[in-house]
Write an enzyme that holds these catalytic residues in place. Sequence first.
Site: not given
Length: 418
Positions: A50-51, A120
């Site tokens: 998401c970032n 991740q």
Amino acid sequence: MTLLALGINHKTAPVALRERVTFSPDTLDQALDSLLAQPMVQGGVVLSTCNRTELYLSVEEQDNLHEALIRWLCEYHNLNEEELRTSVYWHQDNDAVSHLMRVASGLDSLVLGEPQILGQVKKAFADSQKGHLKASELERMFQKSFSVAKRVRTETDIGASAVSVAFAACTLARQIFESLSTVTVLLVGAGETIELVARHLREHKVKHMIIANRTRERAQVLADEVGAEVIALSDIDERLKDADIIISSTASPLPIIGKGMVERALKSRRNQPMLLVDIAVPRDVEPEVGKLANAYLYSVDDLQSIISHNLAQRKAAAVQAETIVEQESGEFMAWLRAQSASETIREYRGQAEQVRDDLTAKAMAALEQGGDPQVIMQDLAWKLTNRLIHAPTKSLQQAARNGDDERLTILRNSLGLE
């Protein structure tokens, strides 16, 4: 071969752009195939959260490499190149290695030192290995980054202190109660913050969780995930006595838990202490509750002071972590350069061995035909010497003709003449 890292993150691009450059799990294989089909790309890993969205690549050097990769990214996502170009950062070789190590260690995260990013990065690497990753240097870079992230976690306090409201609330609870395995926690609300709190509590094996929420359906989804009991907000008065810890975060404009409610609960508990953590704005718990004996009330401002203190500790740990990254990235690049030299050495040795084998075969054939062994051996030695020194001799002559004293010195040192 060159190692590259390019992408956008929360520092360089707003969420409106970041969400348009993400790679979904459903299309990741297709994206990797498309990326590796580019003629200059030897291997690639796509990290998409998401970032951040980042490409880690092993590439052949070529003109306009930067433009070619941005063009691919824009064409894949149907973006205007000018729109993306100003937000893309670009790291090469040592800088690319350092960047990946910083990312995996949580040093480049929105929340400094957050541990989720390592998982991740590992997943992105694992996904790339499913028939896509082709460059051993890239694979080694990721494996090294994982070990660096582990070293940062082990040797520094980068992840030791809470820097989110949810984590700080749980940390406070664990500081006051020796073990959460013996306590009951009442969570009021079922929003994102309470979700994070519930997951933290589950990880620390809390004895029992009760979730009170205005809408039962939303609370039930969370309760099913963490193994909690669900009650209505109207049941709080009756069940408050069962809770050792109350953590509340709703959007209610008025307090949900009043002083009288807590007084009744304490009386039923025979004044066994209660910890109340109110992380709602406006407040869910009447401030007067904090004046009651055996009721320990903390507001979001109290947690913020804890977070600020802990963030300062993380920043101090980050300085130590950056030193580790600098050291490890330097060692990795030294290994990479050594690998490049090893390949050259293998080629040179292979070439010399081929010359030896060819000349030896001819000498053996001459011996089998009855030739004079002494003459044959002298001829072999002479030809072998000439063939092996031919290329260095040409390089020395060329450097001398060009007046290249520096190259002459390097060649002399390489040949062991100085």
